[in-house]
Write a protein that holds these residues in place. Structure first.
Motif, PDB file in Angstrom:
ATOM      1  N   GLY A  23       0.848  -1.117   0.052  1.00 13.24           N
ATOM      2  CA  GLY A  23       0.006  -0.043   0.031  1.00 13.24           C
ATOM      3  C   GLY A  23       0.768   1.364   0.036  1.00 13.24           C
ATOM      4  N   CYS A  24       1.800   1.116   0.832  1.00 16.86           N
ATOM      5  CA  CYS A  24       2.624   2.390   0.842  1.00 16.86           C
ATOM      6  C   CYS A  24       3.507   2.569  -0.601  1.00 16.86           C
ATOM      7  CB  CYS A  24       3.967   2.344   2.077  1.00 16.86           C
ATOM      8  SG  CYS A  24       3.217   2.441   3.591  1.00 16.86           S
ATOM      9  N   PHE A  39      -7.109  -2.569  -5.428  1.00 19.83           N
ATOM     10  CA  PHE A  39      -6.518  -1.408  -4.924  1.00 19.83           C
ATOM     11  C   PHE A  39      -7.373  -0.760  -3.771  1.00 19.83           C
ATOM     12  CE2 PHE A  39      -4.827  -1.271  -9.416  1.00 19.83           C
ATOM     13  CZ  PHE A  39      -3.682  -1.624  -9.068  1.00 19.83           C
ATOM     14  N   ARG A  40      -8.846  -1.128  -3.930  1.00 19.42           N
ATOM     15  CA  ARG A  40      -9.593  -0.676  -2.918  1.00 19.42           C
ATOM     16  C   ARG A  40      -9.475  -1.293  -1.706  1.00 19.42           C
ATOM     17  NH1 ARG A  40     -16.262  -0.089  -3.560  1.00 19.42           N
ATOM     18  NH2 ARG A  40     -16.452   0.904  -1.878  1.00 19.42           N
ATOM     19  N   PHE A  41      -9.494  -2.540  -1.838  1.00 20.88           N
ATOM     20  CA  PHE A  41      -9.354  -3.295  -0.576  1.00 20.88           C
ATOM     21  C   PHE A  41      -7.844  -2.922  -0.084  1.00 20.88           C
ATOM     22  CE2 PHE A  41      -6.759  -6.932   1.275  1.00 20.88           C
ATOM     23  CZ  PHE A  41      -7.529  -7.421   2.511  1.00 20.88           C
ATOM     24  N   ILE A  42      -6.647  -2.574  -0.577  1.00 16.11           N
ATOM     25  CA  ILE A  42      -5.470  -2.383  -0.240  1.00 16.11           C
ATOM     26  C   ILE A  42      -5.408  -0.865   0.526  1.00 16.11           C
ATOM     27  CG2 ILE A  42      -3.229  -1.667  -0.598  1.00 16.11           C
ATOM     28  CD1 ILE A  42      -3.171  -3.695  -2.784  1.00 16.11           C
ATOM     29  N   ARG A  43      -6.331  -0.234  -0.081  1.00 14.51           N
ATOM     30  CA  ARG A  43      -6.526   1.234   0.572  1.00 14.51           C
ATOM     31  C   ARG A  43      -7.282   1.145   1.866  1.00 14.51           C
ATOM     32  NH1 ARG A  43      -5.553   6.564  -1.633  1.00 14.51           N
ATOM     33  NH2 ARG A  43      -6.045   7.971   0.141  1.00 14.51           N
ATOM     34  N   GLN A  44      -8.179   0.268   1.812  1.00 15.01           N
ATOM     35  CA  GLN A  44      -8.982   0.495   3.029  1.00 15.01           C
ATOM     36  C   GLN A  44      -8.256  -0.329   4.250  1.00 15.01           C
ATOM     37  OE1 GLN A  44     -12.662  -1.560   1.507  1.00 15.01           O
ATOM     38  NE2 GLN A  44     -13.610   0.416   1.051  1.00 15.01           N
ATOM     39  N   PHE A  45      -7.526  -1.503   3.771  1.00 19.23           N
ATOM     40  CA  PHE A  45      -6.672  -2.076   4.776  1.00 19.23           C
ATOM     41  C   PHE A  45      -5.649  -1.198   5.346  1.00 19.23           C
ATOM     42  CE2 PHE A  45      -3.505  -5.153   6.091  1.00 19.23           C
ATOM     43  CZ  PHE A  45      -4.194  -6.077   6.935  1.00 19.23           C
ATOM     44  N   ASP A  47      -5.738   2.115   5.426  1.00 15.35           N
ATOM     45  CA  ASP A  47      -6.152   3.125   6.137  1.00 15.35           C
ATOM     46  C   ASP A  47      -6.830   2.719   7.443  1.00 15.35           C
ATOM     47  OD1 ASP A  47      -5.965   4.906   4.119  1.00 15.35           O
ATOM     48  OD2 ASP A  47      -7.842   5.024   3.304  1.00 15.35           O
ATOM     49  N   PHE A  48      -7.259   1.485   7.661  1.00 13.52           N
ATOM     50  CA  PHE A  48      -7.602   1.135   8.952  1.00 13.52           C
ATOM     51  C   PHE A  48      -6.207   1.206  10.127  1.00 13.52           C
ATOM     52  CE2 PHE A  48      -7.551  -2.367  12.113  1.00 13.52           C
ATOM     53  CZ  PHE A  48      -8.847  -2.318  12.806  1.00 13.52           C
ATOM     54  N   PHE A  65       4.506  10.279   8.345  1.00 15.11           N
ATOM     55  CA  PHE A  65       5.117   9.464   9.344  1.00 15.11           C
ATOM     56  C   PHE A  65       4.196   8.432   9.768  1.00 15.11           C
ATOM     57  CE2 PHE A  65       7.634  12.911   9.129  1.00 15.11           C
ATOM     58  CZ  PHE A  65       8.951  12.529   8.931  1.00 15.11           C
ATOM     59  N   SER A  66       2.950   8.185   9.485  1.00 16.22           N
ATOM     60  CA  SER A  66       2.063   7.388  10.027  1.00 16.22           C
ATOM     61  C   SER A  66       2.398   5.841   9.708  1.00 16.22           C
ATOM     62  CB  SER A  66       0.472   7.461   9.632  1.00 16.22           C
ATOM     63  OG  SER A  66       0.196   7.498   8.351  1.00 16.22           O
ATOM     64  N   PRO A  67       2.805   5.645   8.548  1.00 16.24           N
ATOM     65  CA  PRO A  67       3.351   3.951   8.293  1.00 16.24           C
ATOM     66  C   PRO A  67       4.335   3.765   9.140  1.00 16.24           C
ATOM     67  CG  PRO A  67       2.860   5.057   6.104  1.00 16.24           C
ATOM     68  CD  PRO A  67       2.730   6.259   7.168  1.00 16.24           C
ATOM     69  N   ILE A  68       5.236   4.615   9.555  1.00 12.99           N
ATOM     70  CA  ILE A  68       6.537   4.173  10.427  1.00 12.99           C
ATOM     71  C   ILE A  68       5.813   3.716  11.869  1.00 12.99           C
ATOM     72  CG2 ILE A  68       8.479   5.170  11.667  1.00 12.99           C
ATOM     73  CD1 ILE A  68       8.920   6.644   9.200  1.00 12.99           C
TER      74      ILE A  68
END
Length: 91
Positions: A23-24, A39-45, A47-48, A65-68
């Motif tokens: 996703g990143c 892509f919709r599933f990946i984005r929703q997953f 974003d959770f 920095f939210s993924p980190i």
């Protein structure tokens, strides 16, 4: 039985990490249509996990920095859960 539970939990965390990394990486591609599958599933997953982290650490100068933060929190949760499984099943 304990080893099977341990490996299942480990595989779930590894799959989560993989989807989050994908996703990143996909955010760098400008022509992705986030309304189509997969892509919709990946984005929703993603974003959770990322949206709560964005509330704690908002983007700074356009850098998110939210993924980190999400990866660090997930790693801590994984360590605690797998430690409990090891303690319960004593292996």
């Amino acid at each position: 039985m304990g080893i099977t539970i341990y490996k299942t939990i480990l595989n779930l965390f590894n799959a989560t990490y993989f989807i989050l990394v994908v996703g990143c990486l996909l955010t760098w591609l400008p022509n992705i249509n986030w309304y189509n599958q997969p892509f919709r599933f990946i984005r929703q997953f993603c974003d959770f996990f990322f949206l709560p982290c964005r509330k704690i650490v908002p983007p700074i100068s356009g850098i998110d920095f939210s993924p980190i933060v999400a990866f660090i929190v997930l790693q801590i949760i994984e360590t605690v859960i797998l430690g409990l499984v090891r303690m319960i099943f004593a292996f």
